[in-house]
Design an enzyme around this catalytic site. Structure first.
Site, PDB file in Angstrom:
ATOM      1  N   ALA A 219      -3.461   2.360  -7.268  1.00  0.00           N
ATOM      2  CA  ALA A 219      -2.827   2.033  -6.248  1.00  0.00           C
ATOM      3  C   ALA A 219      -1.505   2.719  -5.947  1.00  0.00           C
ATOM      4  O   ALA A 219      -1.080   3.561  -6.963  1.00  0.00           O
ATOM      5  CB  ALA A 219      -2.414   0.356  -6.020  1.00  0.00           C
ATOM      6  N   LYS A 220      -0.803   2.579  -4.805  1.00  0.00           N
ATOM      7  CA  LYS A 220       0.608   3.211  -4.884  1.00  0.00           C
ATOM      8  C   LYS A 220       1.102   2.473  -3.420  1.00  0.00           C
ATOM      9  O   LYS A 220       0.465   2.087  -2.544  1.00  0.00           O
ATOM     10  CB  LYS A 220       0.327   4.814  -4.300  1.00  0.00           C
ATOM     11  CG  LYS A 220       1.515   5.559  -4.813  1.00  0.00           C
ATOM     12  CD  LYS A 220       1.617   5.847  -6.116  1.00  0.00           C
ATOM     13  CE  LYS A 220       2.671   6.602  -6.762  1.00  0.00           C
ATOM     14  NZ  LYS A 220       2.677   7.231  -8.034  1.00  0.00           N
ATOM     15  N   GLY A 221       2.415   2.541  -3.472  1.00  0.00           N
ATOM     16  CA  GLY A 221       3.185   2.191  -2.182  1.00  0.00           C
ATOM     17  C   GLY A 221       4.389   3.037  -1.984  1.00  0.00           C
ATOM     18  O   GLY A 221       4.840   3.926  -2.874  1.00  0.00           O
TER      19      GLY A 221
END
Ligand code: GLU
Length: 424
Positions: free
Chosen positions: A114-116
């Protein structure tokens, strides 16, 4: 520039996501029957775009665009950092989330990718504005995150304070304290010893292993480092401690060269105060000449797409160890391979951070905390064992370390995908 439209996917300019897709295409022929599932890797599972409005100190309202992407959750909850940067785009966050899927699989920690990110230059915000922005962003991505769902961590321009605000905001919204929702927290809030230095430490450990394999002696090595932040700074400290010479450094402010090796502790002190290398003693060189400085090991530890087909022609190093995520374009990879330069890819070289994030998450669940010596010993073992498997796979298939690392990572993700099966 800050208009949302500019940051959505542009088919002709995929940037980091294009690099990632090309890397997947290159590994596909080696995946055997699992290649049936490879399309899974070419699409994020889900992506959320959020508006982050805050009141500025002067009373005006500012809007920032934020993202959280779950690339693949076949092996466990999502894991990956939060980046605050003025150039963050959805496609960049997609690529970064995908590299997290590969990375967590390569070191075999039970997470997906995941990444943001938020498209903002955090240096333009006051401390109070940064806190409001972080808290509003956290609330907006609340539906995506959770200790069993997706666990953010620091990345470019985010740190323990920002993780503390995220943990607090999530906990307030849940009605109970939840330390395991983010990693990279301050020690007093359930953070882990060794997490801050873990990415840089892993880079050094892997560089040492890889350099030894090509009959190099780390204590004699000349090292060039791009980026002296959390990753490059700690790597520089460890190279220096091992007797290597850090001969060239570059950041957004300058490129400096010192053939006798910088005084690294002094350099890091300067960076801690000035927040840039400019002003430190050394020969100021052009940004292009940084790439051709005589050195043995090059560590790009800044942003994506820094090593291009143009500067790859000039690199003098025998070994490139990727501290940053996605610093080398696929064309540059080809140039380096043809020139006999060995590249240890991001998805193993910088996996130390997420490995100690995993330790932090485990410690939060058990409310039982380990010593720094235990953390570092476990980290070094995981990194070295993972690298050894990659070296074996590279030999077996006669492929680059990047392709070998992707073979290891993609096989783990896709066998999990296959065993879980499709629903319905
Ligand atoms: N941002 C780091 C990375 O790119 C660490 C992510 C994490 O610890 O979850 O690997």
């Amino acid at each position: 520039m800050n208009h949302p439209i500019s940051s959505y996917l542009q088919p002709n300019n995929l940037g980091a996501w294009g690099t990632y897709l090309e890397q997947v295409d290159r590994v596909t022929p080696y995946l055997g029957s699992l290649s049936k599932w490879v399309e899974t890797l070419k699409r994020p599972k889900r992506a959320l775009i959020v508006d982050v409005p805050i009141e500025l100190d002067n009373g005006a309202i500012a809007h920032f665009e934020g993202y959280r992407v779950h690339h693949n959750l076949a092996r466990g909850p999502g894991k990956g950092g939060i980046r605050f940067h003025q150039d963050v785009t959805l496609s960049e966050v997609m690529a970064l989330s995908a590299w997290m899927s590969i990375k967590t699989a390569v070191v075999n920690v039970p997470f997906g990718g995941a990444k943001g990110g938020v498209r903002v230059n955090p240096k333009t915000l006051s401390h109070a504005e940064l806190e409001r922005m972080t808290r509003r962003f956290t609330s907006e991505i609340n539906m995506m995150i959770g200790p069993q769902k997706d666990i953010p961590a620091p990345d470019v321009n985010t740190n323990g304070q920002i993780m503390a605000w995220m943990m607090d905001t999530y906990s307030v919204n849940q009605g109970h304290t939840s330390t395991g929702v983010v990693t990279g927290k301050p020690i007093s809030l359930g953070g882990s010893l060794g997490r801050g230095d873990a990415t840089g430490r892993g880079v050094f450990v892997i560089a040492n292993e890889a350099y030894t394999l090509i009959n190099g002696d780390i204590s004699q090595a000349r090292v060039a480092i791009q980026g002296l932040g959390n990753v490059g700074g700690e790597a520089a400290r460890l190279f220096d401690q091992a007797g290597a010479k850090v001969v060239a450094v570059q950041d957004h402010s300058a490129s400096l060269y010192n053939p006798n090796g910088f005084n690294v502790p002094q350099l890091l002190k300067h960076v801690a105060i000035a927040r840039e290398i400019k002003g430190f003693e050394g020969e100021a060189i052009s940004n292009e000449s940084f790439w051709s400085t005589p050195c043995d090991i090059l560590v790009p530890a800044a942003l994506e797409s820094q090593v291009t087909k143009v500067n790859a022609q000039k690199i003098q190093a025998r070994l490139v160890v990727e501290g940053a995520n996605g610093p080398t374009t696929p064309e540059a990879d080809d140039v380096l391979r043809d020139r006999g330069v060995i590249v240890v890819p991001d998805v193993i070289a910088n996996a130390g951070g997420v490995t100690v994030s995993y330790f932090e998450w485990v410690q939060d669940f058990s409310s039982f905390f380990w010593t720094e010596a235990e953390i570092n010993a476990r980290l070094d073992k995981i990194m070295i064992d993972a690298f050894k498997s990659v070296v074996e796979v590279a030999k077996t298939h006669n492929v680059s370390y990047r392709t070998a690392t992707f073979i290891v990572g993609c096989e783990r993700i896709l066998s999990a995908r296959e065993m879980r099966g499709l629903y319905p």
